[in-house]
Design a protein around this motif. Structure first.
Motif, PDB file in Angstrom:
ATOM      1  N   TYR A 182      36.081  42.773  39.293  1.00 36.90           N
ATOM      2  CA  TYR A 182      37.247  41.893  39.425  1.00 36.90           C
ATOM      3  C   TYR A 182      37.359  41.368  40.854  1.00 36.90           C
ATOM      4  O   TYR A 182      37.592  40.163  41.076  1.00 36.90           O
ATOM      5  N   LYS A 183      37.206  42.258  41.815  1.00 35.58           N
ATOM      6  CA  LYS A 183      37.303  41.865  43.220  1.00 35.58           C
ATOM      7  C   LYS A 183      36.251  40.818  43.569  1.00 35.58           C
ATOM      8  O   LYS A 183      36.533  39.832  44.262  1.00 35.58           O
TER       9      LYS A 183
ATOM     10  N   LYS B  50      37.077  37.459  41.855  1.00 32.47           N
ATOM     11  CA  LYS B  50      38.196  36.828  42.560  1.00 32.47           C
ATOM     12  C   LYS B  50      37.711  36.174  43.849  1.00 32.47           C
ATOM     13  O   LYS B  50      38.119  35.059  44.193  1.00 32.47           O
ATOM     14  N   GLN B  51      36.807  36.866  44.539  1.00 30.28           N
ATOM     15  CA  GLN B  51      36.245  36.335  45.777  1.00 30.28           C
ATOM     16  C   GLN B  51      35.451  35.054  45.512  1.00 30.28           C
ATOM     17  O   GLN B  51      35.480  34.109  46.299  1.00 30.28           O
TER      18      GLN B  51
ATOM     19  N   GLY C 112      36.003  33.036  43.016  1.00 29.42           N
ATOM     20  CA  GLY C 112      36.818  32.045  42.329  1.00 29.42           C
ATOM     21  C   GLY C 112      36.371  31.800  40.904  1.00 29.42           C
ATOM     22  O   GLY C 112      36.554  30.711  40.357  1.00 29.42           O
TER      23      GLY C 112
ATOM     24  N   ILE D 147      37.072  32.134  37.367  1.00 33.34           N
ATOM     25  CA  ILE D 147      38.219  32.436  36.515  1.00 33.34           C
ATOM     26  C   ILE D 147      37.811  33.221  35.267  1.00 33.34           C
ATOM     27  O   ILE D 147      38.473  34.193  34.882  1.00 33.34           O
TER      28      ILE D 147
ATOM     29  N   ILE E  84      37.171  36.734  36.166  1.00 35.47           N
ATOM     30  CA  ILE E  84      38.432  37.443  36.394  1.00 35.47           C
ATOM     31  C   ILE E  84      39.049  37.852  35.059  1.00 35.47           C
ATOM     32  O   ILE E  84      39.510  38.992  34.894  1.00 35.47           O
TER      33      ILE E  84
ATOM     34  N   ARG F 227      49.319  44.086  34.538  1.00 37.53           N
ATOM     35  CA  ARG F 227      48.014  43.416  34.470  1.00 37.53           C
ATOM     36  C   ARG F 227      47.936  42.510  33.253  1.00 37.53           C
ATOM     37  O   ARG F 227      47.375  41.415  33.307  1.00 37.53           O
TER      38      ARG F 227
ATOM     39  N   THR G 179      49.772  39.357  33.982  1.00 39.00           N
ATOM     40  CA  THR G 179      48.988  38.518  34.882  1.00 39.00           C
ATOM     41  C   THR G 179      47.852  37.831  34.138  1.00 39.00           C
ATOM     42  O   THR G 179      47.565  36.647  34.357  1.00 39.00           O
TER      43      THR G 179
ATOM     44  N   ILE H 183      47.193  33.804  33.705  1.00 38.35           N
ATOM     45  CA  ILE H 183      45.931  33.108  34.010  1.00 38.35           C
ATOM     46  C   ILE H 183      45.503  32.258  32.821  1.00 38.35           C
ATOM     47  O   ILE H 183      45.095  31.095  32.984  1.00 38.35           O
TER      48      ILE H 183
END
Length: 237
Positions: free
Chosen positions: A32-33, A36-37, A39, A41, A44, A60, A63, A67
């Motif tokens: 996930y990290k 996210k870094q 971009g 989607i 993610i 979560r 969220t 998204i």
């Protein structure tokens, strides 16, 4: 002895499963990290979906639904968190349900969530959504209530975007409420209120000269007025 051996195997199995589960959680947290870094989607979404299976979390899940909604995947957003009203819904969950159901053309289902948003934090932007949805459902009294709130509480800094032309544009939110007022006035009596609605549109155009929808709507109302006048002038057999 056999029972003791069986218990040891069972305990060992639980321990291995727990270690495996922890390793998967750690893996998808790192994944996930990284997504996210980058971009990414979809990455993610995949990571959060796996984490929700391995380690369920309402925050979560909310969220993830947000998204989905933000990406225009409104069915997936609703499928993630449902469309039932829950007393402990987070602000994000309420917003997702409201906006996703509106996008899915379910105004009756969307309105209670916009009302909940307004109850939690009254503001003209949410009032606009409520006015617009109630006009769609021909709830003129409810629409008028929210229009009046918007007219009274819109500030000069507040804007509303419109997308009916190739180039999107913004107008003052107060002008947008004036436009809704014209539409709502017309909807109350589509024969008697055409002139009153046109007068409101003219006043709105002075407030926002770039408001393209005003002229489009005004032309349509005047066209309907001409048709009614022509019908009235026809000799009765």
């Amino acid at each position: 002895m056999k029972r003791l051996l069986g218990l040891m195997i069972l305990v060992s199995s639980f321990t291995m499963n727990a270690q495996s589960n922890d390793a998967l959680i750690e893996h998808y947290q790192a994944y996930y990290k990284q997504m996210k870094q980058q971009g990414d989607i979809q990455g993610i979404i995949n990571a959060m979906t796996h984490l929700n299976v391995l380690l369920p979390s309402e925050a979560r899940k909310d969220t993830l639904a947000y998204i989905y909604m933000d990406q225009g995947m409104n069915n997936q957003a609703i499928n993630t968190i449902g469309y039932e009203m829950k007393i402990d819904d987070s602000n994000i969950a309420i917003q997702v349900k409201a906006l996703a159901l509106k996008a899915l053309k379910q105004p009756k289902l969307a309105i209670p969530f916009f009302e909940q948003m307004f109850n939690r934090e009254p503001n003209p932007l949410v009032a606009y959504e409520l006015a617009e949805l109630n006009i769609q459902l021909q709830n003129a009294t409810e629409a008028e209530k929210h229009i009046n709130y918007g007219l009274a509480n819109s500030t000069t800094e507040m804007k509303k975007a419109f997308f009916e032309s190739q180039t999107p544009y913004e107008v003052p939110l107060k002008a947008a409420f004036m436009y809704l007022n014209a539409i709502n006035t017309f909807s109350v009596d589509k024969k008697a209120n055409i002139d009153a609605a046109v007068d409101i549109l003219d006043a709105t155009l002075k407030e926002a000269p770039n408001f393209k929808m005003i002229q489009i709507t005004k032309n349509e109302l005047l066209r309907q007025k001409q048709i009614m006048q022509a019908q009235a002038e026809q000799p009765q057999n």
